[in-house]
Design an enzyme around this catalytic site. Structure first.
Site, PDB file in Angstrom:
ATOM      1  N   THR A   1     -11.204  -0.008   5.246  1.00 13.31           N
ATOM      2  CA  THR A   1     -10.372  -1.097   4.722  1.00 13.31           C
ATOM      3  C   THR A   1      -9.035  -1.108   5.448  1.00 13.31           C
ATOM      4  OG1 THR A   1     -11.441  -0.887   2.593  1.00 13.31           O
ATOM      5  CG2 THR A   1      -9.321  -2.034   2.616  1.00 13.31           C
TER       6      THR A   1
ATOM      7  N   HIS B   1       5.264   5.018  14.249  1.00  8.23           N
ATOM      8  CA  HIS B   1       6.425   5.785  13.751  1.00  8.23           C
ATOM      9  C   HIS B   1       7.435   6.136  14.837  1.00  8.23           C
ATOM     10  CE1 HIS B   1       5.450  10.145  14.702  1.00  8.23           C
ATOM     11  NE2 HIS B   1       4.265   9.605  14.906  1.00  8.23           N
TER      12      HIS B   1
ATOM     13  N   SER C   1       1.951   3.900  18.841  1.00  6.99           N
ATOM     14  CA  SER C   1       2.118   4.499  17.519  1.00  6.99           C
ATOM     15  C   SER C   1       3.320   3.894  16.826  1.00  6.99           C
ATOM     16  CB  SER C   1       2.321   6.010  17.690  1.00  6.99           C
ATOM     17  OG  SER C   1       2.726   6.593  16.474  1.00  6.99           O
TER      18      SER C   1
ATOM     19  N   CYS D   1       4.979  19.168  18.319  1.00  7.42           N
ATOM     20  CA  CYS D   1       3.668  19.784  18.074  1.00  7.42           C
ATOM     21  C   CYS D   1       3.727  21.282  18.370  1.00  7.42           C
ATOM     22  CB  CYS D   1       2.605  19.152  18.952  1.00  7.42           C
ATOM     23  SG  CYS D   1       2.583  17.389  18.795  1.00  7.42           S
TER      24      CYS D   1
HETATM   25  N1  PLP Z   1       0.927  10.581  22.433  1.00  8.79           N
HETATM   26  C1  PLP Z   1       2.211  10.908  22.676  1.00  8.79           C
HETATM   27  C2  PLP Z   1       2.744  10.824  24.073  1.00  8.79           C
HETATM   28  C3  PLP Z   1       3.052  11.300  21.633  1.00  8.79           C
HETATM   29  O1  PLP Z   1       4.317  11.634  21.880  1.00  8.79           O
HETATM   30  C4  PLP Z   1       2.510  11.371  20.319  1.00  8.79           C
HETATM   31  C5  PLP Z   1       3.338  11.834  19.175  1.00  8.79           C
HETATM   32  O2  PLP Z   1       4.282  12.545  19.338  1.00  8.79           O
HETATM   33  C6  PLP Z   1       1.169  11.001  20.126  1.00  8.79           C
HETATM   34  C7  PLP Z   1       0.413  10.618  21.203  1.00  8.79           C
HETATM   35  C8  PLP Z   1       0.545  11.028  18.756  1.00  8.79           C
HETATM   36  O3  PLP Z   1       0.952   9.940  17.973  1.00  8.79           O
HETATM   37  P1  PLP Z   1       0.892  10.020  16.366  1.00  8.79           P
HETATM   38  O4  PLP Z   1       1.994  10.954  15.955  1.00  8.79           O
HETATM   39  O5  PLP Z   1       1.121   8.625  15.910  1.00  8.79           O
HETATM   40  O6  PLP Z   1      -0.452  10.522  15.997  1.00  8.79           O
END
Ligand code: PLP
Length: 379
Positions: free
Chosen positions: A235, A199, A197, A325
């Site tokens: 796209t 970010h 990812s 989360c």
């Molecule tokens: N997997 C893990 C271990 C993560 O820590 C996160 C985000 O905190 C994700 C997946 C999800 O990534 P994204 O925020 O880019 O959807």
């Protein structure tokens, strides 16, 4: 402000924004268009794909750009399971990110797969003996993360991949927290698919990629114009791909091993000071096999949320109680409960994740003070 929440997200790096800028403005073409602007966009996308591949020890054709880690995880878990004719069992672990756990639940509810969730020990390390027992010729896919977002524990993914390979199962790893913090090489890990990812690395939110070993079949989740080799239609986000590639090159650059060692040393000093200054505090996750910038604690006699608020209001320190989360929910985190912690203790969790050694310098006295204040107020 002192930012110690780098596992939740990171700011976009200047060099990333500068690399993206042309593709958001003058070079704004659609990479599928047959004119100069489109061809420039396609070239940028090809370059970004090559850079991402080289950072992972992979081939450019094996990179599928996605809109982040959650999408990459969903594409891997569902896409591999649905494309794979053999077996009806997906093996994962109890400490996975919801992006993997919920994708598994979906396979169970709508496609008749059985899901086996491997347990972990008190440090959060997945049980390899259990994996040896349960992974067999009915196993379609094994999906275990490379490093945990809440407790920082690094999993023995190469060992799990060897177990899966012997049984003929595919292996996916969620490397969203690991990429940039650990050396990540797809060949050394021996997996078939790996999610990352942007970010978490200094690229914008909503950027990411799935690495998929050449020749492994994948059922796409998003249907449409057949972009990304038919594996992910839509796209392409050219600027996002360029940003992800630039961030990845930066965080895997030659000076990184030294920076990581300094970060781990600063983190270790911080952990020692917090444990010494806060009676009853315990470090969660593995003491050594953990991400270099990651420190997570349970601080009995407090609430994680109260410590977080006190740290921000009185000391300007930004951190997290449990995972982003789960933030705002009073429920104890499933990951912490899986370590065998009592719910009342799990609710006192606070996580500090830095990107550089300087992030930790001088932070421990503030944490000790905040915990002392919260405990005094609690009475
Ligand atoms: N997997 C893990 C271990 C993560 O820590 C996160 C985000 O905190 C994700 C997946 C999800 O990534 P994204 O925020 O880019 O959807």
């Amino acid at each position: 402000m002192r930012y110690l929440d780098a596992a939740a997200t990171t700011p976009v790096r200047r060099e990333v924004l500068e690399a993206m800028w042309p593709y958001l403005t003058g070079e704004f073409g659609n990479a599928s268009s047959h004119h100069g602007l489109g061809e420039a966009a396609a070239r940028a996308l090809t370059g970004a794909r090559e850079q991402v591949a080289s950072a992972l020890g992979a081939r450019p054709s094996e990179i599928v750009f996605t809109a982040g880690g959650t999408e990459a995880d969903n594409l891997a878990v569902k896409g591999l399971a649905l494309a794979r004719p053999r077996g009806r069992v997906v093996v994962t672990s109890v400490v996975e990110h919801p992006a993997v756990l919920e994708a598994c639940d979906y396979l169970e509810r709508f496609h008749g797969f059985r899901i086996h969730r491997l347990g972990v020990d008190a440090d959060g390390v997945v049980d390899l003996a259990e994996a040896e027992q349960v992974v067999d010729d009915d196993t379609t896919l094994v999906s275990v993360m490379l490093a945990n977002n809440e407790i920082g524990t690094v999993q023995p993914v190469a060992e799990l991949a060897a177990i899966a390979r012997r049984a003929g199962a595919l292996v996916h790893t969620d490397a969203v927290q690991a990429v940039g913090s650990l050396p990540v090489d797809t060949a050394q890990l021996g997996v078939d698919a790996l999610s990352l990812s942007g970010h978490k690395l200094g690229a914008p939110k909503g950027t990411g990629a799935l690495w998929l070993r050449r020749g492994v079949a994948l059922e796409p989740l998003v249907h449409g114009g057949g972009q990304e080799g038919g594996r992910r239609s839509g796209t392409e986000n050219v600027a996002g791909a360029v940003g992800l590639a630039t961030a990845l090159q930066t965080v895997t650059g030659p000076e990184r091993p030294g920076e990581r060692a300094a970060l781990a040393a600063a983190r270790d000093a911080f952990v020692r000071e917090v444990l010494a200054g806060v009676p009853g505090a315990l470090l969660t996750g593995h003491p050594e096999q953990r991400l270099p910038g990651h420190a997570s604690f349970c601080l009995p006699g407090t609430s994680g949320e109260a410590v977080l608020l006190t740290l921000e209001q009185e000391h300007g320190i930004v951190c997290s109680s449990g995972s982003a989360c789960a933030a705002g929910s009073d429920e104890a985190s499933d990951v912490l409960l899986a370590l065998g912690l009592e719910p009342a203790v799990a609710q006192t969790a606070v996580r500090f994740v830095g990107s550089t050694a300087a992030d930790f310098a001088g932070a421990a006295p503030a944490v000790v003070h905040a915990v002392t204040t919260v405990r005094a107020l609690a009475g």
